[in-house]
Design an enzyme around this catalytic site. Structure first.
Site, PDB file in Angstrom:
ATOM      1  N   ASN A 282     -66.760  20.658  -2.678  1.00  0.00           N
ATOM      2  CA  ASN A 282     -66.463  20.226  -4.056  1.00  0.00           C
ATOM      3  C   ASN A 282     -67.084  18.851  -4.279  1.00  0.00           C
ATOM      4  O   ASN A 282     -66.835  17.916  -3.508  1.00  0.00           O
ATOM      5  CB  ASN A 282     -64.949  20.125  -4.259  1.00  0.00           C
ATOM      6  CG  ASN A 282     -64.593  19.818  -5.690  1.00  0.00           C
ATOM      7  OD1 ASN A 282     -64.828  20.631  -6.587  1.00  0.00           O
ATOM      8  ND2 ASN A 282     -64.069  18.640  -5.935  1.00  0.00           N
ATOM      9  N   GLU A 283     -67.887  18.757  -5.320  1.00  0.00           N
ATOM     10  CA  GLU A 283     -68.477  17.460  -5.695  1.00  0.00           C
ATOM     11  C   GLU A 283     -68.937  16.658  -4.470  1.00  0.00           C
ATOM     12  O   GLU A 283     -68.451  15.550  -4.213  1.00  0.00           O
ATOM     13  CB  GLU A 283     -67.495  16.649  -6.556  1.00  0.00           C
ATOM     14  CG  GLU A 283     -67.234  17.286  -7.900  1.00  0.00           C
ATOM     15  CD  GLU A 283     -66.379  16.428  -8.845  1.00  0.00           C
ATOM     16  OE1 GLU A 283     -65.738  15.474  -8.372  1.00  0.00           O
ATOM     17  OE2 GLU A 283     -66.369  16.727 -10.057  1.00  0.00           O
TER      18      GLU A 283
ATOM     19  N   CYS B 214     -75.341   9.842  12.058  1.00  0.00           N
ATOM     20  CA  CYS B 214     -76.300   9.867  10.960  1.00  0.00           C
ATOM     21  C   CYS B 214     -77.557   9.080  11.331  1.00  0.00           C
ATOM     22  O   CYS B 214     -78.676   9.493  11.000  1.00  0.00           O
ATOM     23  CB  CYS B 214     -75.662   9.314   9.690  1.00  0.00           C
ATOM     24  SG  CYS B 214     -74.485  10.487   8.960  1.00  0.00           S
TER      25      CYS B 214
ATOM     26  N   GLU C 282     -66.456  22.378 -14.605  1.00  0.00           N
ATOM     27  CA  GLU C 282     -65.262  21.569 -14.892  1.00  0.00           C
ATOM     28  C   GLU C 282     -65.479  20.737 -16.142  1.00  0.00           C
ATOM     29  O   GLU C 282     -66.576  20.242 -16.397  1.00  0.00           O
ATOM     30  CB  GLU C 282     -64.986  20.568 -13.755  1.00  0.00           C
ATOM     31  CG  GLU C 282     -64.437  21.139 -12.488  1.00  0.00           C
ATOM     32  CD  GLU C 282     -64.105  20.028 -11.481  1.00  0.00           C
ATOM     33  OE1 GLU C 282     -63.856  18.881 -11.888  1.00  0.00           O
ATOM     34  OE2 GLU C 282     -64.117  20.329 -10.279  1.00  0.00           O
TER      35      GLU C 282
ATOM     36  N   TRP D 266     -59.478   8.574 -14.251  1.00  0.00           N
ATOM     37  CA  TRP D 266     -60.094   7.537 -13.411  1.00  0.00           C
ATOM     38  C   TRP D 266     -60.705   6.384 -14.201  1.00  0.00           C
ATOM     39  O   TRP D 266     -61.098   5.382 -13.637  1.00  0.00           O
ATOM     40  CB  TRP D 266     -61.166   8.148 -12.507  1.00  0.00           C
ATOM     41  CG  TRP D 266     -62.349   8.667 -13.262  1.00  0.00           C
ATOM     42  CD1 TRP D 266     -63.431   7.959 -13.683  1.00  0.00           C
ATOM     43  CD2 TRP D 266     -62.559  10.004 -13.706  1.00  0.00           C
ATOM     44  NE1 TRP D 266     -64.310   8.774 -14.360  1.00  0.00           N
ATOM     45  CE2 TRP D 266     -63.797  10.034 -14.387  1.00  0.00           C
ATOM     46  CE3 TRP D 266     -61.814  11.192 -13.591  1.00  0.00           C
ATOM     47  CZ2 TRP D 266     -64.301  11.202 -14.944  1.00  0.00           C
ATOM     48  CZ3 TRP D 266     -62.324  12.342 -14.152  1.00  0.00           C
ATOM     49  CH2 TRP D 266     -63.552  12.341 -14.816  1.00  0.00           C
TER      50      TRP D 266
ATOM     51  N   GLU E 138     -54.301  12.381  -9.462  1.00  0.00           N
ATOM     52  CA  GLU E 138     -54.651  13.239 -10.594  1.00  0.00           C
ATOM     53  C   GLU E 138     -53.440  13.632 -11.433  1.00  0.00           C
ATOM     54  O   GLU E 138     -53.522  14.533 -12.270  1.00  0.00           O
ATOM     55  CB  GLU E 138     -55.424  14.461 -10.106  1.00  0.00           C
ATOM     56  CG  GLU E 138     -56.875  14.092  -9.812  1.00  0.00           C
ATOM     57  CD  GLU E 138     -57.665  15.174  -9.115  1.00  0.00           C
ATOM     58  OE1 GLU E 138     -57.054  16.158  -8.661  1.00  0.00           O
ATOM     59  OE2 GLU E 138     -58.893  15.011  -9.000  1.00  0.00           O
TER      60      GLU E 138
HETATM   61 ZN   LIG Z   1     -72.360   9.989   9.623  1.00  0.00          ZN
END
Ligand SMILES: [Zn+2]
Length: 676
Positions: free
Chosen positions: A151-152, A162, A309, A317, A357
């Protein structure tokens, strides 16, 4: 591929999170959703913790019960999320490697969402495994309309996993450390790398500093390319499993338009249909939302398009979360349909009781019944969409005008040290899109890889980075009769952010027929003027942000600067090239000049508006099998007198119009005109 296999109307629904509520509420929810005309629910978006309570234990009992409950409603489809946007707490405890490191260099703890390192082998393994189990368990459901992965997707990670993956990504790209040193210009500030392991993530601990500045632009750009690819790899890992087990079910995720971290043009290639979340600010120009729709639709290159959505009433927000006024939810829903969507979907069905929310709007409010303004408006729209049926589903917009949006150019211009910190790439692009959209000219948002054959007009504002082959592509486009519009801060650098040594605008110089000797950055509030003595653009028009000092090399001068030491030098030029023309804005034009320019240039290109231009009236055209549907939306807060230029029938009211008929379109109202 049609969005949901065999949909017979615009899908109407959205996120439903019944796991937040006791089961006795679910049956009442079904009554209310039926009453509102809801026919699709997105389930399981944040359920990983419930589905996998420990490393070797899975529990689908609650999801089974939810699916059984919603499936008992006749015609209710399911968009099933894989639930991998928040890893479970046990995973963070047992495998801290799944936790991200932020740009400040801080290792995050469990919490929030989209909190997983995209290059964590543990996250990759367990997210794909969960997708597999869901596909095996629910893949044969007759009412499974689509898979909604995670989601998003958002943000970035700077952890050691990374960093290692970044080195591998760089090795694949540059092959040798020497090639990387050359591309990254590392002799600057003694940055020469001797070994791949010398390279670290460009965080605030190394190359970058707030607010988003960097000492090595190309390293920072490459990291954003890498991070976007890494998150896309997470999506692909799940999509691969879902495709293997349920090849008949379309796969998507929800994008967020001009979102900084993700190059959605790459993502769109891997989605069966494009889905996005539309949360415009209450004071956003309607054309800005239109640009977002076009940008997202463009990432699919003709694939089906879905509004995944929007809020029925209010967000949670923003500093100030104003209500959508009566009629606005309906208007903005039709705006999505006007731009090609085959769905109208919300976040969410029932409003949360706790956490951040709890004040985000929902169809069912905290009071729990249907006697609310928001519910009534939702139910009314549900009934209207039912009446519309499948009449324009799967139709497409056709455009002769296009505006370029390129994430690499956004990253490169935003990260650039100089010439101005006021450069906001999406807003610069929007200025030009806005001028076309306000004229109701059907306009696509394209990328550098989009074929240009079907277009007559291409705007590419702030085309700072010219990627390999793109200048030749534009030359071919213009030679063939196309009109190309560009300007300030363009043609400056190659794909490695190495600045041209051929004189600005580099590869575009012969095409534009001019050389930019210097560029002046104007202080906030300061401006120069474009002075145009004659012709349709005649007048004095504000010029700000950047002023290129132009030496024509064949281009005709259309406007000159009014003031400063470069007064009288060219500010706007036009160059004939092959069968077409190139326009170069040396400075940022104001909206009035751009409006006039759009009218002029569309006239020259024989591009007709979809509907006569009118302040605050938006019109688009969807086409299917030669049948045309023109959407007309009144974004004004007052009734507007419009003239319908063609014979047609409004599908919402069945009212027929004859050509040139005047009509008073109420504030926030909509026409869906069947023209054929
Ligand atoms: Zn990472």
């Amino acid at each position: 591929m049609n969005l949901a296999g065999k949909i017979s109307k615009v899908l109407y629904g959205g996120d439903y999170n019944p796991e937040q509520w006791p089961r006795e509420v679910w049956q009442e929810d079904m009554r209310l959703l039926r009453l509102a005309g809801i026919d699709i629910v997105t389930l399981n978006v944040f359920s990983w913790a419930a589905l996998q309570p420990s490393e070797n234990e899975y529990d689908f009992s609650t999801l089974d019960a939810i699916i059984e409950t919603v499936s008992a409603v006749e015609g209710m489809k399911i968009c099933l999320a894989t639930g991998t946007a928040t890893h479970p707490a046990w995973m963070a405890r047992k495998y801290p490697e799944v936790l991200r490191v932020n740009i400040e260099g801080n290792k995050r703890k469990f919490g929030a969402r989209q909190n997983s390192c995209p290059n964590s082998p543990v996250y990759r393994k367990y997210s794909a495994l969960l997708a597999r189990k869901l596909a095996e368990r629910y893949g044969k459901l007759e009412n499974l309309a689509a898979w909604h992965i995670s989601n998003e997707y958002c943000s970035a990670c700077y952890c050691e996993n990374c960093e290692k993956a970044f080195r591998k990504w760089l090795m694949q790209k540059y092959k040798t450390i020497e090639a990387l040193n050359a591309a990254w210009n590392t002799s600057f500030w003694g940055h020469t790398y001797y070994d791949w392991d010398d390279i670290v993530a460009p965080s605030f601990l190394s190359e970058e500093w707030p607010p988003g500045r960097t000492s090595c632009q190309i390293q920072s750009i490459d990291y954003r390319r890498f991070n976007s690819d890494s998150l896309l790899d997470c999506y692909l890992a799940e999509a691969g499993v879902l495709k293997e087990i349920t090849p008949h079910v379309p796969v998507t995720t929800n994008m967020m338009a001009t979102y900084w971290e993700l190059d959605y043009r790459k993502w769109g290639k891997h989605m069966d249909f494009i889905a996005w979340d539309n949360y415009p600010a209450m004071d956003a120009p309607y054309t800005r939302t239109a640009m977002n729709h076009a940008l997202m639709r463009g990432c699919g290159g003709g694939k089906p398009f879905a509004l995944m959505e929007q809020t029925p009433s209010v967000t949670n927000w923003r500093p100030y979360n104003s209500l959508k006024r009566p009629g606005i939810m309906r208007l903005w829903s039709y705006q999505a349909l006007a731009h090609g969507s085959d769905t109208v979907m919300f976040f969410q069905m029932r409003r949360s009781r706790g956490c951040c929310e709890k004040f985000h709007g929902a169809i069912i409010d905290h009071c729990g019944h249907e006697n609310t303004r928001v519910f009534r408006e939702t139910a009314a729209l549900g009934a209207e969409l039912k009446k519309l049926g499948d009449v324009f589903l799967d139709s497409r917009l056709e455009s002769k005008a296009a505006v370029l949006f390129d994430w690499d150019n956004w990253w490169a211009t935003h990260l650039s040290a100089g010439p101005t910190s006021d450069m906001n790439y999406p807003e610069e692009v929007f200025r030009f899109y806005n001028a076309l959209a306000r004229r109701n000219v059907s306009t696509d948002m394209v990328g550098v890889d989009t074929p240009l054959d079907s277009y007559k007009l291409l705007f590419a504002p702030v085309l700072y980075m010219v990627k390999p082959g793109f200048a030749d592509k534009i030359k071919t486009f213009v030679r063939g009769g196309g009109v190309f519009v560009t300007g300030y801060f363009s043609g400056m650098a190659d794909q490695n952010d190495l600045v041209t040594t051929e004189g600005y605008p580099g590869e575009l110089r012969s095409l534009c027929g001019l050389w930019v000797e210097e560029t002046d950055a104007l202080l906030p509030g300061n401006y120069n003027n474009f002075v145009i003595k004659e012709g349709p653009l005649a007048g004095t028009w504000k010029a700000d942000l950047l002023c290129d000092i132009i030496r024509p090399e064949g281009a005709e001068t259309i406007a000159r600067y009014e003031s400063d030491f470069y007064a009288g030098t060219p500010a706007l030029c036009r160059n004939n090239y092959g069968g077409g023309a190139v326009w170069y804005f040396g400075a940022r034009p104001d909206a009035v000049l751009l409006d006039r320019f759009a009218a002029l240039i569309c006239g020259e290109c024989n591009i007709e508006p979809v509907f006569p231009p009118h302040d605050g009236i938006e019109a688009t055209r969807r086409i299917k099998d030669g049948r045309e549907f023109v959407f007309v939306l009144n974004h004004n807060t007052v009734e507007s007198q419009i003239t319908i230029p063609f014979a047609c029938r409004d599908l919402l009211t069945d009212k027929s119009f004859s050509p040139s008929e005047r009509y008073a379109l109420p504030a926030a109202d909509v026409l869906v005109l069947d023209v054929t």
